[in-house]
Write a protein that holds these residues in place. Structure first.
Motif, PDB file in Angstrom:
ATOM      1  N   MET A  74       0.845  -1.208   0.000  1.00  0.00           N
ATOM      2  CA  MET A  74       0.000   0.000   0.000  1.00  0.00           C
ATOM      3  C   MET A  74       0.876   1.253   0.000  1.00  0.00           C
ATOM      4  N   ARG A  75       1.992   1.201   0.727  1.00  0.00           N
ATOM      5  CA  ARG A  75       2.865   2.389   0.764  1.00  0.00           C
ATOM      6  C   ARG A  75       3.332   2.756  -0.640  1.00  0.00           C
ATOM      7  N   LYS A  76       3.652   1.701  -1.428  1.00  0.00           N
ATOM      8  CA  LYS A  76       4.142   1.945  -2.807  1.00  0.00           C
ATOM      9  C   LYS A  76       3.049   2.567  -3.681  1.00  0.00           C
ATOM     10  N   GLU A 109      -0.396  -0.835  10.363  1.00  0.00           N
ATOM     11  CA  GLU A 109       1.062  -0.948  10.110  1.00  0.00           C
ATOM     12  C   GLU A 109       1.503   0.149   9.134  1.00  0.00           C
ATOM     13  N   LEU A 110       0.665   0.410   8.150  1.00  0.00           N
ATOM     14  CA  LEU A 110       1.007   1.452   7.164  1.00  0.00           C
ATOM     15  C   LEU A 110       1.111   2.805   7.857  1.00  0.00           C
ATOM     16  N   LYS A 111       0.168   3.060   8.754  1.00  0.00           N
ATOM     17  CA  LYS A 111       0.196   4.335   9.489  1.00  0.00           C
ATOM     18  C   LYS A 111       1.527   4.467  10.244  1.00  0.00           C
ATOM     19  N   LYS A 112       1.924   3.368  10.905  1.00  0.00           N
ATOM     20  CA  LYS A 112       3.199   3.382  11.655  1.00  0.00           C
ATOM     21  C   LYS A 112       4.366   3.642  10.701  1.00  0.00           C
ATOM     22  N   ALA A 113       4.317   2.966   9.548  1.00  0.00           N
ATOM     23  CA  ALA A 113       5.432   3.090   8.595  1.00  0.00           C
ATOM     24  C   ALA A 113       5.569   4.542   8.111  1.00  0.00           C
TER      25      ALA A 113
END
Ligand SMILES: C[S@@+](CC[C@H](N)C(=O)[O-])C[C@H]1O[C@@H](n2cnc3c(N)ncnc32)[C@H](O)[C@@H]1O
Length: 398
Positions: A74-76, A109-113
């Motif tokens: 998702m980050r990508k 996890e995405l939020k943390k990243a």
């Protein structure tokens, strides 16, 4: 480009509209309220031309299994931008609860990243599996991050991000805050009028006619969609004056559209005396639907209204209108469906169509999508609170 279109509450109409509004589109599927297709790149503002699409989603990737969806993927997919990132996740199709929960946790996890990159992050969640347009707009997901959309179909899984949402406030304004409103006369919702105009298709430089124009909803939508010559008529002088007030209001609010319009009093059954033969490219109308109903009418009373009042009106009006329609022109009508919860009474399309030929709303190559259709090839448009339903019918001149 591959896109997914999140469809409104009437998917048959939405798909019928899509294939005509985007002539170079090839559709691949339409299930779970999502239609996937490929076409040349769409500008985000294009959604304003689609009454039946709620979100346009750019497809980023086809994946083998839901397990591939994680924070890193998702980050990508978040379009590059500076500053804070706001994101949310919507899921369409049959996804088991345990997978939904896991995807939700990947969102955390995405939020943390993102935070670990030294940036602010917000994860927008909702009770529903799909974020609404209101939530997406209010939280600025498109402008400041992403709405990830996961689409689980029978044979594949797609992931993409939303590039545009329907401007619900603009439709609300055109529905409720407009001049010339008349609940008594009955008005088409602007989204439906827009779908009907799209389904009629054709060349926007040719005349579009609504011979039962009422308050002018169809004509207003046609002007906003770029038709350059729209003509309205109604048997009632009050309706004609309401239509004029509405179109003046549209013109004032949207000076960027330069279409010409004319509205006059006429009985649709004799309108062929007022316009040149074969001068109209498309006809879009909701004809008179009979007297207002309260739900207590007997089937016999309703059959009488249909067969003795409306059928002769429609038949004679379409006889006159077919003379005005150019060869290969299309007419889209919203016909009434009476008694819809207790044995529906449909308009007998073959009795009223005269020389025009009923055509399926969804072209034959997409019949395998299994979208619901009526026996005349049309589609229902219904709201739970209404006694009279609508059947949208496409008629063509050969
Ligand atoms: C259901 S309304 C149309 C509403 C319109 N689509 C709108 O959104 O405002 C039907 C209209 O047909 C008009 N009408 C009834 N009989 C007619 C006829 N014979 N010729 C033309 N118009 C007629 C009525 O005056 C009414 O305005």
């Amino acid at each position: 480009m591959k896109y997914a279109f999140a469809l409104g509450r009437h998917p048959t109409l939405s798909v019928a509209e899509l294939v005509r509004a985007i002539p170079n589109i090839t559709l691949e599927s339409a299930e779970n309220g999502i239609c996937v297709g490929s076409c040349s790149e769409l500008a985000p503002g294009f959604i304003n031309k689609l009454g039946g699409t709620i979100k346009v989603i750019a497809i980023d990737k086809e994946i083998e299994s839901l397990g591939e969806i994680d924070a890193a993927l998702m980050r990508k997919l978040i379009p590059p931008r500076e500053g804070r990132i706001i994101f949310g996740i919507s899921i369409y199709g049959q996804v088991p609860g345990v997978e939904r929960r896991r995807i939700y946790i990947e969102g955390l996890e995405l939020k943390k990243a993102i935070k670990s990159e030294g940036r602010r992050a917000r994860y927008v969640v909702s009770q529903d599996t799909q974020l609404s347009s209101v939530v997406i707009a209010k939280n600025k997901l498109i402008e400041e991050g992403a709405e990830f959309v996961i689409i689980k179909e029978k044979g594949r899984i797609l992931i993409g991000h939303t590039i545009a949402i329907q401007e619900f406030e603009a439709y609300g304004e055109r529905d409720f805050d407009r001049p010339g409103r008349s609940a008594r006369r009955g008005m088409l919702p602007p989204k439906l009028a827009q779908m009907m105009v799209n389904i009629a298709g054709g060349d926007k430089s040719k005349t579009l006619l609504d011979p039962f124009c009422g308050s002018g909803t169809v004509l207003g939508e046609a002007l906003l969609m770029g038709y350059t010559d729209v003509v309205g008529a109604d048997i009632s002088a009050e309706a004609v004056s309401d239509t004029k007030a509405y179109l003046e209001w549209i013109e004032k609010a949207h000076p960027e559209f330069h279409g010409r319009w004319r509205v006059f009093v006429s009985d649709a059954r004799t309108i062929n005396k007022l316009l040149p033969p074969e001068s109209v490219g498309a006809i879009v109308a909701e004809p008179f639907l009979g007297p207002p109903q309260n739900g207590r009418e007997t089937p016999e009373q309703l059959k009488h209204i249909m067969n003795d009042e409306l059928v002769p009106l429609y038949r004679d009006a379409i006889a006159a209108l077919s003379k005005l329609l150019a060869p290969r022109g299309a007419a889209v009508f919203s016909f009434p469906v009476f008694n819809r919860n207790k044995g529906p009474i449909f308009t007998p399309v073959s009795l009223v169509a005269n020389a025009l030929i009923p055509a399926p709303l969804v072209p034959s190559e997409y019949q395998n999508f299994g979208l619901p259709a009526t026996s005349s090839g049309g589609a229902l448009y219904e709201r739970p609170d209404q006694f009279v339903g609508r059947e949208i019918i496409l008629l063509k001149k050969v």
